[in-house]
Design an enzyme around this catalytic site. Structure first.
Site, mmCIF file in Angstrom:
data_model
loop_
_atom_site.group_PDB
_atom_site.id
_atom_site.type_symbol
_atom_site.label_atom_id
_atom_site.label_comp_id
_atom_site.label_asym_id
_atom_site.label_seq_id
_atom_site.Cartn_x
_atom_site.Cartn_y
_atom_site.Cartn_z
ATOM 1 N N GLN A 213 -0.060 -0.527 -4.759
ATOM 2 C CA GLN A 213 -1.363 0.149 -4.737
ATOM 3 C C GLN A 213 -1.174 1.633 -4.403
ATOM 4 O O GLN A 213 -0.969 1.992 -3.252
ATOM 5 C CB GLN A 213 -2.281 -0.522 -3.699
ATOM 6 C CG GLN A 213 -3.654 0.110 -3.555
ATOM 7 C CD GLN A 213 -3.735 1.034 -2.358
ATOM 8 O OE1 GLN A 213 -3.219 0.713 -1.288
ATOM 9 N NE2 GLN A 213 -4.374 2.184 -2.520
ATOM 10 N N SER B 210 0.840 -1.206 0.000
ATOM 11 C CA SER B 210 0.000 0.000 0.000
ATOM 12 C C SER B 210 0.867 1.244 0.000
ATOM 13 O O SER B 210 1.937 1.265 0.611
ATOM 14 C CB SER B 210 -0.887 -0.002 1.259
ATOM 15 O OG SER B 210 -1.421 1.291 1.472
ATOM 16 N N THR C 156 -7.267 1.346 -6.141
ATOM 17 C CA THR C 156 -8.407 1.148 -5.240
ATOM 18 C C THR C 156 -9.432 2.254 -5.484
ATOM 19 O O THR C 156 -9.102 3.433 -5.389
ATOM 20 C CB THR C 156 -7.913 1.166 -3.782
ATOM 21 O OG1 THR C 156 -7.031 0.045 -3.611
ATOM 22 C CG2 THR C 156 -9.065 1.053 -2.793
ATOM 23 N N HIS D 286 -13.602 -3.219 0.620
ATOM 24 C CA HIS D 286 -12.529 -2.701 1.478
ATOM 25 C C HIS D 286 -12.585 -3.350 2.869
ATOM 26 O O HIS D 286 -12.291 -2.727 3.888
ATOM 27 C CB HIS D 286 -12.648 -1.182 1.593
ATOM 28 C CG HIS D 286 -11.329 -0.447 1.673
ATOM 29 N ND1 HIS D 286 -10.799 0.232 0.618
ATOM 30 C CD2 HIS D 286 -10.445 -0.272 2.688
ATOM 31 C CE1 HIS D 286 -9.646 0.804 0.977
ATOM 32 N NE2 HIS D 286 -9.408 0.497 2.235
ATOM 33 N N LYS E 261 -9.433 -2.380 -7.815
ATOM 34 C CA LYS E 261 -9.929 -3.016 -6.585
ATOM 35 C C LYS E 261 -11.050 -2.185 -5.963
ATOM 36 O O LYS E 261 -10.901 -0.965 -5.812
ATOM 37 C CB LYS E 261 -8.773 -3.121 -5.584
ATOM 38 C CG LYS E 261 -9.146 -3.502 -4.159
ATOM 39 C CD LYS E 261 -7.883 -3.709 -3.337
ATOM 40 C CE LYS E 261 -8.163 -3.961 -1.879
ATOM 41 N NZ LYS E 261 -8.494 -2.755 -1.114
ATOM 42 N N TYR F 290 -2.623 5.209 -3.767
ATOM 43 C CA TYR F 290 -3.899 5.904 -3.536
ATOM 44 C C TYR F 290 -3.975 7.112 -4.452
ATOM 45 O O TYR F 290 -2.957 7.745 -4.759
ATOM 46 C CB TYR F 290 -4.018 6.332 -2.071
ATOM 47 C CG TYR F 290 -4.739 5.304 -1.220
ATOM 48 C CD1 TYR F 290 -5.994 4.830 -1.588
ATOM 49 C CD2 TYR F 290 -4.167 4.817 -0.043
ATOM 50 C CE1 TYR F 290 -6.659 3.888 -0.810
ATOM 51 C CE2 TYR F 290 -4.827 3.879 0.732
ATOM 52 C CZ TYR F 290 -6.084 3.426 0.347
ATOM 53 O OH TYR F 290 -6.741 2.501 1.109
HETATM 54 C C1 FNR Z 1 -6.911 -2.146 4.525
HETATM 55 N N1 FNR Z 1 -7.313 -2.083 3.195
HETATM 56 C C2 FNR Z 1 -6.648 -1.256 2.313
HETATM 57 N N2 FNR Z 1 -6.951 -1.272 0.993
HETATM 58 C C3 FNR Z 1 -6.259 -0.512 0.108
HETATM 59 O O1 FNR Z 1 -6.541 -0.563 -1.088
HETATM 60 N N3 FNR Z 1 -5.233 0.290 0.562
HETATM 61 C C4 FNR Z 1 -4.888 0.374 1.877
HETATM 62 O O2 FNR Z 1 -3.961 1.098 2.244
HETATM 63 C C5 FNR Z 1 -5.631 -0.404 2.794
HETATM 64 N N4 FNR Z 1 -5.342 -0.348 4.124
HETATM 65 C C6 FNR Z 1 -5.924 -1.248 5.003
HETATM 66 C C7 FNR Z 1 -5.503 -1.284 6.322
HETATM 67 C C8 FNR Z 1 -6.033 -2.226 7.186
HETATM 68 C C9 FNR Z 1 -5.573 -2.264 8.614
HETATM 69 C C10 FNR Z 1 -6.988 -3.155 6.710
HETATM 70 C C11 FNR Z 1 -7.553 -4.224 7.609
HETATM 71 C C12 FNR Z 1 -7.434 -3.103 5.405
HETATM 72 C C13 FNR Z 1 -8.321 -3.023 2.674
HETATM 73 C C14 FNR Z 1 -7.670 -4.322 2.216
HETATM 74 O O3 FNR Z 1 -6.863 -4.142 1.092
HETATM 75 C C15 FNR Z 1 -8.725 -5.392 1.845
HETATM 76 O O4 FNR Z 1 -9.634 -4.873 0.909
HETATM 77 C C16 FNR Z 1 -9.496 -5.904 3.058
HETATM 78 O O5 FNR Z 1 -8.658 -5.982 4.192
HETATM 79 C C17 FNR Z 1 -10.063 -7.279 2.742
HETATM 80 O O6 FNR Z 1 -10.802 -7.760 3.789
HETATM 81 P P1 FNR Z 1 -10.230 -8.757 4.926
HETATM 82 O O7 FNR Z 1 -9.430 -9.841 4.234
HETATM 83 O O8 FNR Z 1 -9.389 -7.920 5.819
HETATM 84 O O9 FNR Z 1 -11.476 -9.241 5.577
#
Ligand code: FNR
Length: 382
Positions: A132, A111, A160, A280, A256, A134
């Protein structure tokens, strides 16, 4: 491997270990979702509502979990989801997870809101790397990331699209959790109750978001925890801007955060290599459809023109089998691995992937599938 880690036989047990080690505010930032956390819970619940119809009397003495994701080999049909700010749970968590992914033979997504830089992860981890970025208002800065990812040989960009603004994470508000976090009279006891975590943080200071250094007005530190980068997001980011990034990135391109069939169709038509059906992890729009329920319509809309991945709520190898049976090429795993690294660093992340691999292998055997290619729609009860 530490005995507690060895004894952990499920992702749920790794979650319990992480909970024991982290201050509540940090655990909740990782574990929580937006508002009532409806989508957070519904993601896993959707898998549990589906029923499997196993094939019997097939020779499953040899089972192969290997597959191809984005045209290249992966030892398992899964990749690591991008997660920002996880270095707060374990210093160096980004590199630790990337190394665990490389050891397990699966792709890792860094990320832009991670603590480790694009170059640091490329240097330290090996394996297949996706990045990824932002979509911030500071577009020059974002282009700089993309150039750096290209120079550091990342094979794919993951854009994303479900975060035009930060989600409303009420656990963070309740816990007075900000990034960088601040010790206040209200949260002092929480941090004091976890000295194993707090003392090193006090002594060495908080990790800095390495990729944010140089961002106008920033020093790698941001202020809102609800969404780390939420305050800098470009809420006007749309189809034309996405197309421009696609046109400038010659390698694999993943979008995503897709739930609607119409969006999926348009993304496939514009030349995306893969889509991730994602809400997310329930951290953005609460009440968004569970991803397992949204998957079939997206798969049907894409008609094989792009790979369809899924994330959200994957906590068992069984869930991977279910997602594949419903038409996904693979899944991304977020918290499942985060709990492991937050519990015990790289060995914890390795253990999480090992648990998922063992569960996946066992479930494939129990379902009569010798290979990932044999996981098909007929395994799911109508
Ligand atoms: C995320 N997610 C996320 N997604 C993204 O595109 N960029 C990011 O920086 C982050 N940061 C992030 C931090 C934390 C602590 C979590 C838990 C999640 C979302 C992540 O990529 C993903 O979509 C979800 O975590 C998927 O769900 P599960 O597997 O955590 O249930």
């Amino acid at each position: 491997m530490a005995p507690a880690l060895h004894r952990a036989q499920s992702i749920a047990q790794l979650r319990a270990l992480a909970r024991r080690r982290l201050p509540r505010a940090v655990f909740d930032f990782f574990d929580g979702g937006a508002e009532e956390e409806i989508s957070l819970g519904a993601n896993t619940a959707a898998f549990e509502q589906a029923r499997l119809l196993p094939r019997v009397l097939t020779d499953v003495s040899q089972v192969d979990t290997a597959t191809r994701l984005l045209g290249a080999p992966s030892a398992l049909p899964l990749a690591i989801a991008p997660m920002g700010a996880i270095g707060l749970g374990w210093r160096g968590a980004d590199v630790a997870v990337a190394r665990a992914a490389a050891a397990a033979g699966v792709p890792y997504t860094l990320s832009s809101a991670a603590h480790s830089t694009i170059e640091e992860v490329a240097r330290s981890a090996g394996g297949r790397l996706w990045f990824q970025p932002y979509m911030l208002r500071q577009t020059e800065f974002v282009h700089g990331w993309v150039e750096r990812a290209r120079a550091a040989d990342y094979e794919a960009l993951v854009i994303t699209v479900d975060l035009p603004v930060g989600g409303n994470r009420e656990r963070d508000r309740r816990n007075h959790f900000t990034l960088p976090f601040r010790l206040t009279p209200r949260n002092f006891l929480d941090f004091a109750s976890r000295p194993g975590w707090s003392l090193p943080m006090l002594l060495r200071g908080q990790p800095v978001m390495g990729n944010m250094v140089g961002l106008a007005g920033g020093s790698g530190k941001t202020t809102s925890a609800g969404s780390t980068v939420g305050s800098n997001m470009d809420a006007s980011f749309g189809w034309d801007a996405l197309q421009r990034i696609r046109d400038h990135w010659p390698r694999k391109f993943i979008v995503k955060g897709v739930l609607r069939a119409g969006d999926a169709q348009r993304l496939a038509a514009m030349g995306c290599d893969a889509l991730v059906v994602s809400n997310h992890g329930g951290r953005q729009l609460d009440g968004a459809m569970p991803t397992f329920d949204a998957l079939p319509a997206v798969v049907a809309a894409v008609q094989g023109r792009a790979e369809v991945l899924l994330d959200g709520g994957v906590r068992r190898g069984r869930h991977v089998v279910q997602a594949l049976a419903a038409g996904a090429s693979g899944v991304l795993v977020g918290r499942g691995v985060l709990y492991g690294v937050a519990a015990a660093g790289e060995p914890g992340a390795r253990r999480a992937l090992e648990i998922l691999r063992e569960e996946l292998t066992r479930t494939m055997r129990l379902c009569g599938c010798r290979s990932v290619g044999e996981i098909d729609r007929a395994l799911l009860a109508a």
